[in-house]
Design an enzyme around this catalytic site. Structure first.
Site, PDB file in Angstrom:
ATOM      1  N   ASP A  67       0.810  -1.215   0.000  1.00 27.12           N
ATOM      2  CA  ASP A  67       0.000   0.000   0.000  1.00 27.12           C
ATOM      3  C   ASP A  67       0.847   1.270   0.000  1.00 27.12           C
ATOM      4  OD1 ASP A  67       0.980  -0.362   2.559  1.00 27.12           O
ATOM      5  OD2 ASP A  67      -0.950  -0.625   3.506  1.00 27.12           O
ATOM      6  N   ASN A 136      -7.398  -2.517  14.436  1.00 26.34           N
ATOM      7  CA  ASN A 136      -8.795  -2.856  14.123  1.00 26.34           C
ATOM      8  C   ASN A 136      -8.869  -4.073  13.189  1.00 26.34           C
ATOM      9  OD1 ASN A 136      -7.906  -1.829  11.727  1.00 26.34           O
ATOM     10  ND2 ASN A 136      -9.350  -0.124  11.619  1.00 26.34           N
ATOM     11  N   HIS A 138      -7.104  -4.488  10.403  1.00 24.32           N
ATOM     12  CA  HIS A 138      -6.893  -4.247   8.973  1.00 24.32           C
ATOM     13  C   HIS A 138      -5.604  -4.892   8.481  1.00 24.32           C
ATOM     14  CE1 HIS A 138      -4.764  -0.161   9.847  1.00 24.32           C
ATOM     15  NE2 HIS A 138      -3.866  -0.934   9.291  1.00 24.32           N
ATOM     16  N   GLU A 143      -9.596  -1.637   5.429  1.00 22.92           N
ATOM     17  CA  GLU A 143     -10.226  -1.311   6.701  1.00 22.92           C
ATOM     18  C   GLU A 143     -11.500  -2.138   6.894  1.00 22.92           C
ATOM     19  OE1 GLU A 143      -8.664   0.381   8.728  1.00 22.92           O
ATOM     20  OE2 GLU A 143      -7.967   2.316   8.018  1.00 22.92           O
TER      21      GLU A 143
HETATM   22  C1  GLP Z   1      -0.472   0.595   8.589  1.00 25.99           C
HETATM   23  C2  GLP Z   1      -0.129  -0.265   7.373  1.00 25.99           C
HETATM   24  C3  GLP Z   1      -0.342  -1.731   7.644  1.00 25.99           C
HETATM   25  C4  GLP Z   1       0.282  -2.098   8.966  1.00 25.99           C
HETATM   26  C5  GLP Z   1      -0.402  -1.336  10.063  1.00 25.99           C
HETATM   27  C6  GLP Z   1       0.101  -1.685  11.451  1.00 25.99           C
HETATM   28  O1  GLP Z   1      -1.789   0.961   8.663  1.00 25.99           O
HETATM   29  N1  GLP Z   1      -0.861   0.095   6.214  1.00 25.99           N
HETATM   30  O2  GLP Z   1       0.200  -2.484   6.577  1.00 25.99           O
HETATM   31  O3  GLP Z   1       0.160  -3.483   9.183  1.00 25.99           O
HETATM   32  O4  GLP Z   1      -0.158   0.036   9.839  1.00 25.99           O
HETATM   33  O5  GLP Z   1       1.209  -0.920  11.745  1.00 25.99           O
HETATM   34  P1  GLP Z   1       2.195  -1.189  12.933  1.00 25.99           P
HETATM   35  O6  GLP Z   1       3.003  -2.379  12.550  1.00 25.99           O
HETATM   36  O7  GLP Z   1       3.025   0.052  13.010  1.00 25.99           O
HETATM   37  O8  GLP Z   1       1.378  -1.417  14.141  1.00 25.99           O
END
Ligand code: GLP
Length: 246
Positions: A67, A136, A138, A143
């Site tokens: 992404d 959440n 995702h 989402e």
């Molecule tokens: C972002 C990314 C996700 C990632 C998520 C969790 O939203 N788009 O791919 O898994 O954050 O991030 P973190 O690993 O910093 O908790």
């Protein structure tokens, strides 16, 4: 689903790096699906270390990222292109031509999503897709919503995601409101999926993803339907799951 319970973040990172390195050694020209966020940072550090020691080469690897924030330039220090350069690409021998991240500055988001989906398809989808998990539930930037989006698409970020990611920006107001993300269908086409999770703030999402019903309200729950998923998590992230089975 195969679940590894590790003691802490470092152990999660080492285990995940082993799995990725094994994939690269087994198929040097593999397609790696890559993720951003704080969860995979330690994994990338370990891979970089093995590369610097001469034990691992990415010379033939092709990569596709999950992404990108919509509206951020590749050289913006919070863009996911920048993250990938800083955490992995600039430190290993991957050919820059073989790295793919959605273009956050594309004027026509729909056309960019189509181009990106076609690129991933041309590469034959990921041999191994690395994923983190949002609080959440995702995955990528898919989402919670009323359906599982199939292909790469433009998404409005959930308020909780904007809040969670605000720690990387000067303020929550600076977090982009939209992102381009691979769809659930794109992710599920990967031959193998590796999920890295750590910290107690993910315990609820992990529990729902593994033990709850498969529902687009918890996007990661779709992984229950994939034939080859490895979840590598620390004790804190697995705490709710372990409580439930004791
Ligand atoms: C972002 C990314 C996700 C990632 C998520 C969790 O939203 N788009 O791919 O898994 O954050 O991030 P973190 O690993 O910093 O908790």
């Amino acid at each position: 689903m195969l679940i590894y319970q590790e003691k802490d973040y470092n152990a999660v990172s080492r285990r995940a790096a082993w799995i990725i390195a094994a994939q690269v050694v087994a198929k040097p020209g593999c397609v790696l699906g890559l993720a951003t966020g704080s969860s995979p940072v330690g994994t990338y550090q370990q891979l970089v270390q093995w590369h610097k020691q001469g034990d691992l080469s990415f010379a033939e690897v092709r990569s596709v990222n999950l992404d990108e924030y919509y509206g951020l330039a590749p050289d913006h220090d919070q863009s996911y292109r920048y993250f990938m350069q800083a955490n992995l690409f600039d430190h290993v021998d991957i050919d820059p031509e073989n790295t793919n991240v959605p273009n956050g500055l594309a004027k026509d988001a729909e056309a960019e999503c189509l181009r990106y989906e076609q690129k991933v398809a041309e590469l034959g989808y990921a041999d191994l897709q690395l994923l983190g998990m949002g609080r959440n539930g995702h995955i990528g930037f898919n989402e919670p919503c009323g359906c599982f989006p199939v292909m790469t698409h433009l998404v409005d970020l959930a308020e909780s995601t904007i809040e969670a990611n605000a720690r990387f920006f000067a303020s929550a107001g600076d977090v982009p409101r939209q992102a381009l993300t691979m769809g659930i269908g794109t992710i599920m086409k990967a031959r193998k999926i590796l999920v890295v999770v750590s910290g107690e703030d993910k315990a609820d999402a992990v529990y729902k993803a593994v033990c709850g019903p498969v529902t687009p309200e918890v996007p990661a729950s779709v992984l229950q339907l994939h034939p080859d998923v490895v979840l590598v998590a620390d004790q804190a992230a697995l705490s709710k799951l372990t409580e439930a089975v004791q």
